[in-house]
Design an enzyme around this catalytic site. Structure first.
Site, PDB file in Angstrom:
ATOM      1  N   ASP A 119       0.784  -1.236   0.000  1.00  0.00           N
ATOM      2  CA  ASP A 119       0.000   0.000   0.000  1.00  0.00           C
ATOM      3  C   ASP A 119       0.813   1.283   0.000  1.00  0.00           C
ATOM      4  O   ASP A 119       0.259   2.361   0.211  1.00  0.00           O
ATOM      5  CB  ASP A 119      -0.954   0.000   1.194  1.00  0.00           C
ATOM      6  CG  ASP A 119      -2.147  -0.906   0.973  1.00  0.00           C
ATOM      7  OD1 ASP A 119      -2.694  -0.892  -0.147  1.00  0.00           O
ATOM      8  OD2 ASP A 119      -2.535  -1.630   1.904  1.00  0.00           O
ATOM      9  N   ASP A 178      -7.109  -4.728  -4.682  1.00  0.00           N
ATOM     10  CA  ASP A 178      -6.764  -3.355  -4.314  1.00  0.00           C
ATOM     11  C   ASP A 178      -5.416  -2.933  -4.887  1.00  0.00           C
ATOM     12  O   ASP A 178      -5.164  -1.743  -5.124  1.00  0.00           O
ATOM     13  CB  ASP A 178      -6.695  -3.196  -2.790  1.00  0.00           C
ATOM     14  CG  ASP A 178      -7.806  -3.885  -2.035  1.00  0.00           C
ATOM     15  OD1 ASP A 178      -8.237  -4.982  -2.456  1.00  0.00           O
ATOM     16  OD2 ASP A 178      -8.231  -3.360  -0.998  1.00  0.00           O
TER      17      ASP A 178
END
Length: 398
Positions: A119, A178
């Protein structure tokens, strides 16, 4: 939980919004311009509340049961608050907003070498990326360039993907949908003076995602778990979806946004086609409410159930970009749907009252429904993509 939606049904909302949808009507454009300005001015005031509720060394995360919830800068959402502040500054040129954004970047910068998961793109590019785009200050680009290098440390040649999370008792080498969002940092860095290796790996990852994450109907699994030794798939599961064959709504939005973004950087038709197929899945789904803000899962066992404003905001922003790469009825379909989404999110059903909601803009997002984590609460990425969508609308369609 659902009283707001029982009183203000999706059908009624949609009926109220229809006159505002058509891009061909000057009056509709004028109303959208006013709505965008209202949201931006509201956000500046509301984020003063959020700022007051967030310690100087922390980042806002959510608000529940009357209490603000914050995170350290290692939390995957840490870049959204400063990124949102930069969007607000871009629109308002408010110097106080810029000052707050700069302060938050100062505490976030150390994460440019973060390798704990995938991330770092969310953390750095949504924040420092906006800062550099708006100011042109090279110090922000230096942070992005460094982050891209560390992002590549999670690339695994045997699975042709960037590993999302570390190995756990349940997962060997997980890759989640994601992760498509974090490829933007790699592509941008390569396009702006960085190594071609960044772009190469982004394309490899995206191609593997098309091959392994998507079902024939273009719904996506949340997680594909790999055998790191031989690259074989161990299992495909929905960590946050209703069940392993369901369509988790935020996952659908991540994919839509991610492949639209891939087309922006590459102009490869297969990415545009993938984005169109995902958009069609979302917009044609019989369980998509009339106000076009999805339930937390398109196949949730009990509908009506909790909406996910974050999924709606992400999808709206993505559809507006997809409209830039299409024409005619196809373009109108995407932009009209995004318009309804933005109108819905701006209504009392989703947008907070000034001073409430801990300072967040939107209510009714869902982090992880099955884990009973962050259900029917505000989330920083919902606010981020909501404002991004509004600014994209103003830039491209007004």
């Amino acid at each position: 939980m659902h009283s707001t939606f029982e009183k203000l049904t999706a059908t009624v909302i949609a009926a109220l919004l229809l006159p505002l949808v058509s891009l061909a009507q000057p009056a509709a454009k004028k109303r959208m311009a006013a709505l965008i300005d209202d949201n931006m001015q509201f956000a500046v005031k509301q984020y003063q509340v959020l700022k007051a509720n967030t310690p100087a060394d922390r980042m806002p995360r959510s608000f529940a049961k009357g209490k603000s919830i914050t995170s350290d800068t290692e939390w995957w959402c840490s870049g959204f608050y400063p990124g949102t502040l930069w969007y607000l500054y871009e629109y308002t040129k408010d110097p106080d907003v810029k000052t707050e954004a700069e302060k938050r970047l100062t505490i976030l910068e150390k994460e440019k070498r973060y390798t704990g998961n995938h991330d770092i793109g969310f953390m750095i590019f949504c924040s420092f990326g906006n800062a550099y785009r708006i100011t042109g200050d090279k110090k922000y680009k230096d942070v992005i360039d460094t982050a891209a290098v560390y992002q590549l440390t999670r690339y695994r040649p045997s699975i042709k993907s960037i590993q999302s999370w570390n190995k756990s008792s349940n997962l060997n080498c997980p890759v989640i949908i994601d992760n498509m969002m974090n490829l933007e940092q790699l592509l941008w860095t390569s396009q702006n003076g960085g190594s071609s290796r960044f772009r190469e790996i982004a394309l490899i990852h995206a191609n593997t995602t098309i091959k392994n994450h998507y079902r024939p109907d273009y719904s996506t699994f949340h997680i594909v778990d790999y055998n790191l030794d031989n690259g074989e798939i161990i299992k495909k599961v929905n960590g946050q979806g209703a069940h392993d064959t369901s369509a988790w709504s935020r996952g659908q939005a991540w994919g839509l946004y991610g492949f639209t973004m891939m087309y922006r950087f590459t102009r490869d038709q297969k990415y545009l086609n993938q984005a169109k197929h995902i958009a069609n899945f979302i917009l044609s789904h019989p369980n998509l409410p009339a106000d076009k803000i999805p339930y937390w899962d398109y196949n949730a066992p009990q509908i009506p159930t909790s909406r996910d404003a974050s999924a709606g905001a992400i999808a709206a922003s993505a559809l507006l970009e997809l409209g830039q790469y299409t024409t005619g009825r196809e373009r109108s379909r995407y932009v009209d749907a995004a318009t309804v989404m933005l109108q819905s999110l701006s209504s009392d059903a989703y947008r907070a009252k000034l001073g409430e909601n801990g300072g967040f803009l939107l209510k009714n997002s869902v982090g992880s429904f099955l884990a009973n984590s962050e259900v029917d609460v505000p989330l920083t990425y919902a606010d981020y993509y909501f404002l991004e969508g509004l600014l994209r609308y103003k830039k491209w369609y007004l």
